[in-house]
Enzyme design. Structure first.
Site, PDB file in Angstrom:
ATOM      1  N   ASP A  18      -4.739  -5.215   5.715  1.00 50.56           N
ATOM      2  CA  ASP A  18      -5.009  -6.035   4.533  1.00 50.56           C
ATOM      3  C   ASP A  18      -3.749  -6.855   4.232  1.00 50.56           C
ATOM      4  O   ASP A  18      -2.633  -6.353   4.307  1.00 50.56           O
ATOM      5  CB  ASP A  18      -5.377  -5.146   3.340  1.00 50.56           C
ATOM      6  CG  ASP A  18      -5.901  -5.938   2.154  1.00 50.56           C
ATOM      7  OD1 ASP A  18      -6.286  -7.111   2.333  1.00 50.56           O
ATOM      8  OD2 ASP A  18      -5.930  -5.375   1.042  1.00 50.56           O
ATOM      9  N   HIS A  31      -2.868  -0.986  -3.120  1.00 51.54           N
ATOM     10  CA  HIS A  31      -4.066  -0.174  -2.878  1.00 51.54           C
ATOM     11  C   HIS A  31      -3.965   1.104  -3.703  1.00 51.54           C
ATOM     12  O   HIS A  31      -2.996   1.854  -3.591  1.00 51.54           O
ATOM     13  CB  HIS A  31      -4.178   0.185  -1.391  1.00 51.54           C
ATOM     14  CG  HIS A  31      -4.432  -1.004  -0.528  1.00 51.54           C
ATOM     15  ND1 HIS A  31      -4.176  -1.014   0.815  1.00 51.54           N
ATOM     16  CD2 HIS A  31      -4.928  -2.233  -0.811  1.00 51.54           C
ATOM     17  CE1 HIS A  31      -4.509  -2.184   1.324  1.00 51.54           C
ATOM     18  NE2 HIS A  31      -4.959  -2.945   0.349  1.00 51.54           N
ATOM     19  N   SER A  35       0.867  -1.183   0.000  1.00 49.02           N
ATOM     20  CA  SER A  35       0.000   0.000   0.000  1.00 49.02           C
ATOM     21  C   SER A  35       0.900   1.228   0.000  1.00 49.02           C
ATOM     22  O   SER A  35       1.739   1.363  -0.886  1.00 49.02           O
ATOM     23  CB  SER A  35      -0.953  -0.050   1.204  1.00 49.02           C
ATOM     24  OG  SER A  35      -1.916   0.966   1.120  1.00 49.02           O
TER      25      SER A  35
END
Length: 192
Positions: A134, A41, A14
Site C-alpha cells: 500500500d 494502517h 504501517s
C-alpha cells in the site's frame, strides 16, 4: 532546478509507524505552515490513540479527521480507523467507507491519489515503514502529478516491505533516513 513551493504533505505508514512518526513529527516547529495528512494502517475495530499520543509530543495540533473538514496549515490530520481519508479538490478532507484497498481501510493509496489530484506539483508524499505494498501506487500518482516523493530507506525501516515496494514503483523518489526526511521537511517551513 526550481522547485514548486510545497503546499501539503501526505504520509503513509504501517507496522513501526508510531516510532517513525515520533521522530518526524515532533521535530517540526510550532509555526510550520504546511498541513500534514497521515494514514496509518490500524485495527478497524479499536479506537486509535495515535493522534493523542503524537499531540503530546508535537508542537503542531494533531487530530483525527472529521468528515468535510477544511484543511488548515500547521495541522497533522490522522485518518480514523476503518475510514479512507480523501483530499477534495476544494481542499477539504472527506471520509469514506468504500471497500478496503490492499486489505486496508484507511488506504495510503487512496489518500495519496486524491491529494495528488488536489495539490499536483505542490504535494510531498512520504512512504515509511510497513508490511504491505500500500502506498506504492499512490506515490506513483504523486510523482505523475509533479509532486515530490520521499521514501524511508528500506534497510533502516522497522519493516522494509512498504518502502521497498514504493521504491520499486518510483525509482526516481528520494530515499532517505528518518533524520534526512525530518531535515527536508524542516527546510520546507520557510518559503523556497
Amino acid at each position: 532546478m526550481t522547485a514548486t513551493q510545497a503546499e501539503a504533505i501526505v504520509i503513509g505508514a504501517s507496522a513501526g509507524a508510531l516510532e517513525a512518526l515520533s521522530i518526524l513529527l515532533p521535530a517540526l516547529p510550532q509555526d510550520y505552515p504546511l498541513p500534514i495528512m497521515v494514514v496509518v494502517h490500524l485495527s478497524p475495530d479499536r479506537e486509535s490513540m495515535l493522534a493523542e499520543l503524537l499531540r503530546a509530543k508535537c508542537s503542531l495540533d494533531a487530530r483525527e479527521v472529521e468528515d468535510k473538514e477544511p484543511i488548515q496549515g500547521g495541522t497533522i490530520y490522522f485518518a480514523p480507523p476503518d475510514y479512507h481519508l480523501l483530499v477534495e479538490v476544494d481542499k477539504h478532507l472527506s471520509l469514506s467507507i468504500e471497500e478496503p484497498v490492499h486489505h486496508s481501510r484507511p488506504s495510503i493509496d487512496v489518500l495519496f491519489e486524491t491529494a495528488a489530484d488536489a495539490y499536483g506539483a505542490a504535494l510531498i508524499g512520504i512512504v515509511l515503514t510497513g508490511a504491505s505494498n500500500d502506498g506504492s501506487q499512490g506515490l506513483k500518482a504523486v510523482v505523475s502529478a509533479g509532486g515530490t516523493a520521499l521514501i524511508q530507506r528500506p534497510d533502516l525501516a522497522y519493516i522494509p516491505t512498504m518502502p521497498q515496494a514504493a521504491l520499486d514503483a518510483c525509482p526516481e523518489a528520494q530515499v532517505m533516513s528518518l533524520e534526512q526526511i525530518t531535515a527536508y521537511l524542516q527546510e520546507r517551513s520557510t518559503p523556497l
